[in-house]
Design a protein around this motif. Structure first.
Motif: not given
Length: 419
Positions: A389-395
């Motif tokens: 899994l990975a997470v990215v900020s909306v920017d």
């Protein structure tokens, strides 16, 4: 004969220390204009099962919003602090606190947030918790710091659901947002897909193939009870909750073609919304519950469409690229995230729905899910022969990778804020 097995657990076990996840969080990139925050060791925190200040530091660093400065000392919440000295070190704010054991075995965890610029306290929080909730209380403190310094509600005390595959076993897992405190909600030899949290955070809908076809189930996380939401003729898939929790949208092929339906959480009241020769699937409610976004190949290839929750005509939303799937809508209804295949690569995109402006956030992504504050998107990704899994900020500025040494993890679903 049923081959999927279930573990009965209570709400306290679910949020407690059932098991430790073997998940490692790697952070790449930082947000713009990071807020410098000093975090002191909490007084007597060594008596608790986990160091509260370490958890707070990790949460704030993972967000990408803060530049965390080690205070280099232990400071209780009632101590007289030379805030000017911390200001001189470059800190705009200072986190201090303490832990004490109560006669009944609970831990009193208290903290204070200081503004070093104004030389005054900004916020304070205190509470007495059972030992297994030490991490949760630390996450709540980090949430308070995040909200007081950004004006946006923090998501560190929220939970995530995902599927973990280990050998021939498939498990529906619930964990803290940082991957700790894993609890298995269901497991078996057949595939589990499409977990979706109820708006109140007490249930997860998901699809199991244990009956040799896709069936939508509802797992109550408080009692362990499981009920069928949809098991009609053909495939039952892609559950998505309405914002009020009063219904789910699902994709069913009971009439030969895959169409969008709504159904009540108790499995009654199937209602067909689409009627098109094309395949209509992957429904998602808008933030106000008045519309449904979905994937359809009615234009010759998969694209994202939007229609009224009562059905009727659909409006095409995506036009760039010939293959757009997996729509997800931000909690404030302003942003659409989806997976697009362009130039042979699958990537996570986000669109400002008001302007139509697109932003490519991550490559190699599948199965996106918004955080409840709408500031981050979790997704599945493959790399090195392993799914994680990975997470990215909306920017697009902050990226995290959650990996495990045991099995593959996929199909993430970010849970709601808990009341």
């Amino acid at each position: 004969m049923k081959k999927l097995h279930y573990l009965l657990f209570s709400a306290t076990l679910l949020m407690g220390t059932a098991t430790h996840a073997q998940i490692k969080v790697e952070i790449a990139g930082v947000g713009s204009n990071q807020i410098p925050v000093a975090v002191a060791a909490f007084a007597d925190e060594g008596i608790a099962p986990a160091d509260v200040s370490d958890i707070i530091r990790a949460d704030l660093e993972r967000s990408g919003v803060f530049k965390v400065i080690d205070a280099g000392q232990t400071i209780g919440e009632n101590a007289n602090v030379d805030l000017a000295a911390f200001r001189a070190k470059g800190a705009d704010a200072l986190v201090v606190g303490s832990v004490s054991r109560q006669p009944d075995g609970r831990f009193a965890i208290r903290y204070k947030l200081h503004d070093t610029v104004k030389g005054a306290p900004i916020s304070q929080l205190g509470g007495e918790v059972q030992p297994q909730f030490t991490r949760l209380q630390a996450h709540r403190i980090a949430d308070d710091v995040y909200e007081k310094l950004t004006g946006v509600r923090g998501i560190f005390s929220t939970r995530i659901a995902y599927v973990k595959d280990t050998g021939k076993q498939h498990a529906l897992v619930v964990a803290d947002a940082d991957g700790e405190n894993e609890v298995v909600a269901a497991f078996g030899r057949e595939s589990i897909i499409s977990p979706a949290w109820s708006p109140d955070g007490t249930k997860v809908a998901y699809v199991s193939l244990e009956d040799r076809k896709p069936v939508v189930y509802l797992q109550d996380l408080r009692t362990g009870q499981r009920n069928v939401i949809s098991n009609v003729k053909g495939n039952n898939s892609a559950p998505a909750w309405s914002p009020d929790g009063g219904m789910l949208a699902v994709a069913l092929s009971k009439d030969g073609n895959t169409e969008i339906y709504t159904v009540r959480p108790d499995g009654t009241g199937h209602r067909r919304l689409t009627n098109n020769p094309a395949i209509d699937s992957e429904p998602q409610f808008s933030a106000d519950g008045q519309s449904i976004y979905f994937m359809s190949d009615r234009s010759g290839g998969p694209q994202i469409y939007k229609m009224s929750v009562s059905g009727g005509n659909a409006t095409r939303v995506t036009f760039n690229g010939n293959y757009n799937i997996s729509p997800r809508v931000s909690p404030d209804g302003k942003t659409l995230a989806w997976i697009s295949q362009r130039n042979g690569n699958f990537s996570l995109y986000a669109m400002d729905l008001a302007s139509g402006q697109e932003l490519r956030l991550a490559d190699g992504a599948t199965e996106p899910s918004f955080s409840p504050n709408g500031k981050y998107i979790m997704y599945a990704i493959k790399g090195g022969g392993r799914a994680s899994l990975a997470v990215v900020s909306v920017d697009g500025r902050v990226k995290q990778r959650l990996t495990t040494n045991a099995g593959n993890i996929r199909e993430p679903s970010w849970g709601p804020f808990m009341k």
